[in-house]
Design a protein around this motif. Structure first.
Motif, PDB file in Angstrom:
ATOM      1  N   PHE A 125       0.721  -1.243   0.001  1.00  0.00           N
ATOM      2  CA  PHE A 125      -0.213  -0.055   0.036  1.00  0.00           C
ATOM      3  C   PHE A 125       0.973   1.223   0.151  1.00  0.00           C
ATOM      4  O   PHE A 125       0.656   2.221  -0.614  1.00  0.00           O
ATOM      5  N   HIS A 126       1.941   1.330   0.838  1.00  0.00           N
ATOM      6  CA  HIS A 126       2.808   2.411   0.999  1.00  0.00           C
ATOM      7  C   HIS A 126       3.629   2.545  -0.533  1.00  0.00           C
ATOM      8  O   HIS A 126       3.539   3.564  -1.063  1.00  0.00           O
ATOM      9  N   ASP A 127       3.903   1.462  -1.096  1.00  0.00           N
ATOM     10  CA  ASP A 127       4.548   1.612  -2.533  1.00  0.00           C
ATOM     11  C   ASP A 127       3.963   1.797  -3.505  1.00  0.00           C
ATOM     12  O   ASP A 127       4.272   2.662  -4.200  1.00  0.00           O
ATOM     13  N   GLY A 130       1.176   4.879  -2.564  1.00  0.00           N
ATOM     14  CA  GLY A 130       1.952   6.078  -2.414  1.00  0.00           C
ATOM     15  C   GLY A 130       2.787   6.759  -3.255  1.00  0.00           C
ATOM     16  O   GLY A 130       3.075   7.751  -3.853  1.00  0.00           O
ATOM     17  N   HIS A 131       3.496   5.594  -3.972  1.00  0.00           N
ATOM     18  CA  HIS A 131       4.708   5.959  -4.997  1.00  0.00           C
ATOM     19  C   HIS A 131       4.230   6.023  -6.421  1.00  0.00           C
ATOM     20  O   HIS A 131       4.921   6.736  -7.225  1.00  0.00           O
ATOM     21  N   VAL A 132       3.450   5.138  -6.811  1.00  0.00           N
ATOM     22  CA  VAL A 132       3.139   4.897  -8.329  1.00  0.00           C
ATOM     23  C   VAL A 132       2.394   5.890  -8.992  1.00  0.00           C
ATOM     24  O   VAL A 132       2.641   6.130 -10.146  1.00  0.00           O
ATOM     25  N   LEU A 166      17.879  13.321   0.331  1.00  0.00           N
ATOM     26  CA  LEU A 166      17.204  13.868  -0.582  1.00  0.00           C
ATOM     27  C   LEU A 166      15.756  12.848  -0.943  1.00  0.00           C
ATOM     28  O   LEU A 166      14.848  13.526  -1.163  1.00  0.00           O
ATOM     29  N   TYR A 167      15.883  11.567  -0.999  1.00  0.00           N
ATOM     30  CA  TYR A 167      14.768  10.902  -1.190  1.00  0.00           C
ATOM     31  C   TYR A 167      13.914  11.087  -0.229  1.00  0.00           C
ATOM     32  O   TYR A 167      12.580  11.285  -0.190  1.00  0.00           O
ATOM     33  N   TRP A 168      14.388  11.007   1.012  1.00  0.00           N
ATOM     34  CA  TRP A 168      13.347  11.082   2.273  1.00  0.00           C
ATOM     35  C   TRP A 168      12.550  12.434   1.964  1.00  0.00           C
ATOM     36  O   TRP A 168      11.392  12.422   2.366  1.00  0.00           O
TER      37      TRP A 168
END
Ligand code: HBI
Ligand code: FE
Length: 286
Positions: A125-127, A130-132, A166-168
């Protein structure tokens, strides 16, 4: 950073595994639907519009855990990105290599109903939620690939920690201007009900204009809401500050300068909001 990890025997050398979508149980699909419904109800007014456009374009409103084959058919048409399943956190260089090739790694497992509000390791769910969705946005898609390429270079220079920061503070916990408003775009925020509220509404965290060198010096905490949020003006500006920058001089300066503690403010900061905890830290009454 993810370093001392052992590759599970069923994972390929690049750490990918089959998503095996048919093996998800009804309970696992229900956990996804509960998390999705909660976020879909509260995000439209808070999240950068490109995120909702991505959700819609990828048909993620369809109930249940997304099938990566279906997702990738649309995602690859949009920006050439695809989602690949991995067992969980992968070593930094494996992670960067996938991003540099427009492959986003997503843990295939989903949290249990008891972990609805928080879990340490990124789940599907996060990946995926959140990201896609933002990988549909051409400029953000370019940023994520440039980040992967930068990570591979940084790994050779021993500067992975700067890239992790930077990613964070962008991909995971970034905020973005939308006219006179601030909106969410970081995956760690948009996949969390509590932090989607906290990041914009709570007076305690600092909100600081994004500056790449400042961000690369700034420590972060992985076990609680953030005490700093960095605000970009646009994805175009974020890409310009990363892809078109020679990091050599930045890395030289970073080696000589101390890291900045979580919650600390600098005189050079472009401050949008001084967090109440910052006052407490400096001993000044809010
Ligand atoms: N692995 N699966 C996965 N997902 C991440 O977000 C991830 C990772 N490995 C390393 C990592 N992130 C961070 O250390 C990056 O900043 C390198
Ligand atoms: Fe993440």
């Amino acid at each position: 950073m993810a370093t001392d990890l052992t590759r599970p025997s069923h994972a390929a050398p690049d750490w990918t595994v089959a998503q095996d979508w048919h093996s998800y149980s009804a309970e696992e699909h229900t956990v996804w639907d509960r998390l999705f419904a909660r976020q879909a109800e509260m995000l439209p007014a808070r999240v950068v519009p490109a995120f909702m456009e991505g959700l819609d374009m990828l048909r993620m409103t369809k109930p249940g855990i997304p099938d990566f084959d279906e997702l990738n058919a649309r995602l690859s048409d949009a920006t050439g990105w695809q989602v690949v399943a991995v067992p969980g956190l992968v070593p930094d260089e494996i992670f960067f290599e996938h991003l540099a090739n427009r492959r986003f790694v997503a843990g295939r497992f989903i949290r249990t109903p008891e972990q609805l509000d928080y879990l340490q390791e990124p789940d599907i769910f996060h990946d995926v939620f959140g990201h896609v969705p933002l990988l549909v946005h051409p400029v953000f898609a370019d940023y994520m690939q440039a980040y992967g390429e930068g990570g591979l270079r940084a790994a050779k220079l021993g500067m992975i920690e700067a890239l992790a920061r930077l990613y964070w503070y962008t991909v995971e916990f970034g905020l973005i201007r939308d006219g006179s408003d601030l909106k969410l775009y970081g995956a760690g925020i948009v996949s969390s009900y509590g932090e989607s509220v906290f990041a914009l509404d709570d007076p305690s965290p600092n909100r600081i204009g994004f500056d790449i060198e400042r961000v690369m010096r700034t420590r972060y905490r992985i076990d609680d809401y953030q005490q700093n949020y960095f605000v970009i003006d646009s994805f175009e500006d974020l890409l310009r500050q990363t892809r078109d920058t020679d990091f050599g001089p930045i890395y030289e300066r970073l080696r000589d300068r101390d890291a900045i503690d979580v919650g600390d403010l600098l005189p050079s900061d472009r401050i949008l909001h001084v967090g109440t905890q910052a006052y407490a830290k400096a001993g000044v009454r809010a």
